[in-house]
Design a protein around this motif. Sequence first.
Motif, short mmCIF file in Angstrom:
data_model
loop_
_atom_site.label_atom_id
_atom_site.label_comp_id
_atom_site.label_asym_id
_atom_site.label_seq_id
_atom_site.Cartn_x
_atom_site.Cartn_y
_atom_site.Cartn_z
N LYS A 22 6.75 0.73 0.07
CA LYS A 22 6.87 0.79 1.84
C LYS A 22 7.93 1.61 1.96
N TYR A 27 -1.82 -4.64 -0.50
CA TYR A 27 -0.80 -4.06 -0.28
C TYR A 27 0.80 -4.55 -0.62
N LEU A 81 2.91 5.00 4.42
CA LEU A 81 2.41 4.40 2.36
C LEU A 81 1.11 5.47 2.15
N LEU A 120 4.65 4.09 9.73
CA LEU A 120 4.31 2.95 8.52
C LEU A 120 2.96 3.47 7.66
N ASN A 121 2.28 3.98 8.08
CA ASN A 121 0.78 4.29 7.95
C ASN A 121 0.76 5.66 7.31
N TRP A 169 12.30 0.74 6.13
CA TRP A 169 12.25 0.19 7.30
C TRP A 169 11.00 -0.51 7.75
N THR A 170 10.30 -1.21 6.84
CA THR A 170 8.80 -1.59 6.92
C THR A 170 9.53 -3.11 8.00
N ASN A 173 6.92 -9.68 6.38
CA ASN A 173 5.82 -9.86 7.60
C ASN A 173 6.10 -10.84 8.06
#
Length: 153
Positions: free
Chosen positions: A32, A27, A144, A140-141, A35-36, A39
């Motif tokens: 990415k 990951y 990616l 987000l998915n 705007w991710t 963590n």
Amino acid sequence: MLLFLIFLLACLCAGLTGYLFPTGDWYARLRKPDWTPPNWAFPVAWTTLYLFMAIAGARVATLGGPGATTALAFWALQIAANTLWTPTVFGQRRLRLGLAVIGLLWLAVLGATVAHWRVSTLAGLLFVPYLAWVSVAAALNAALIRLNPDEAR
């Protein structure tokens, strides 16, 4: 209180998938979008959301009445889909299948939000941040997949 603990235990079991299938180096290497979320935001958000889900589920189960069965069915569906997403994406590294799972999750959370709201306004409101977070996670998915076409195959 017992009902709350039962719902919380279900949430904790779903949350354990994050420990069983950590994001890892795979990951970290993915491209990415800007705007991710950082963590650190993920465990904070999920802890809060799982507490909200447990409170909402226990409230509806305690109140009963018209619509409670439907709300609890959606609650069960959303926690099942929630539990599947992490091993699909981080365990199997299947981003496209993960998008399908999170699509199901989004629909289940929407259904749970509406159904809980019909039984208890508070229970419905507790699902609203979850719907927002799953919307971001779904976007987000999808990003990616777009940014990492070789990994998405």
